[in-house]
Design a protein around this motif. Structure first.
Motif, PDB file in Angstrom:
ATOM      1  N   UNK A  67       0.459   3.679   3.307  1.00  0.00           N
ATOM      2  CA  UNK A  67       0.095   4.195   4.748  1.00  0.00           C
ATOM      3  C   UNK A  67       1.458   4.832   5.384  1.00  0.00           C
ATOM      4  N   UNK A  68       2.498   4.303   4.935  1.00  0.00           N
ATOM      5  CA  UNK A  68       3.517   4.943   5.512  1.00  0.00           C
ATOM      6  C   UNK A  68       3.773   6.383   5.308  1.00  0.00           C
ATOM      7  N   UNK A  69       3.169   6.582   3.899  1.00  0.00           N
ATOM      8  CA  UNK A  69       3.568   8.184   3.503  1.00  0.00           C
ATOM      9  C   UNK A  69       2.350   8.653   4.307  1.00  0.00           C
ATOM     10  N   UNK A  70       1.055   8.229   4.189  1.00  0.00           N
ATOM     11  CA  UNK A  70       0.180   8.842   4.718  1.00  0.00           C
ATOM     12  C   UNK A  70       0.294   9.106   6.216  1.00  0.00           C
ATOM     13  N   UNK A  71       0.913   8.149   7.109  1.00  0.00           N
ATOM     14  CA  UNK A  71       1.225   8.484   8.572  1.00  0.00           C
ATOM     15  C   UNK A  71       2.402   9.201   8.398  1.00  0.00           C
ATOM     16  N   UNK A  72       3.113   9.600   7.636  1.00  0.00           N
ATOM     17  CA  UNK A  72       4.477  10.429   7.821  1.00  0.00           C
ATOM     18  C   UNK A  72       5.444   9.669   8.076  1.00  0.00           C
ATOM     19  N   UNK A  73       5.535   8.312   8.271  1.00  0.00           N
ATOM     20  CA  UNK A  73       6.657   7.558   8.618  1.00  0.00           C
ATOM     21  C   UNK A  73       7.660   7.698   7.599  1.00  0.00           C
TER      22      UNK A  73
END
Length: 89
Positions: A67-73
């Motif tokens: 989800x870090x990739x999904x939220x662009x973190x």
């Protein structure tokens, strides 16, 4: 809006790239970003681990969630052998 399938697609892309060289660009907050280079060591059901070596010959492992990739973190760029770069975003 991104669908649930995009999270499974991100997970599959990361799992397919285990063992490859990656470049991580992580957002640390307050306009701070870090860029690191390492090897995608392993992928688990909810996280993936990147092994990072630095100039002092010490090895460090960092883990991120899909989800870090999904939220662009976190921005992950996979470097293939032909110096081709594939971004997972």
């Amino acid at each position: 809006m991104l669908e649930k399938n995009s999270l499974t697609k991100i997970k599959k892309d990361v799992e397919d790239s285990v063992g490859k060289k990656v470049i991580l660009k992580a957002n640390k907050g307050r306009k701070k970003t870090t860029v690191r280079e390492g090897i995608l060591e392993s992928a688990y059901p909810s996280i993936f681990v990147v092994k990072i070596s630095n100039q002092y010959d010490s090895v460090r492992r960092v883990s991120y969630t899909y989800s870090d990739i999904l939220t662009e973190t976190v921005e992950v760029t996979i470097c293939d052998g032909e110096e081709r770069k594939i971004s997972i975003c």
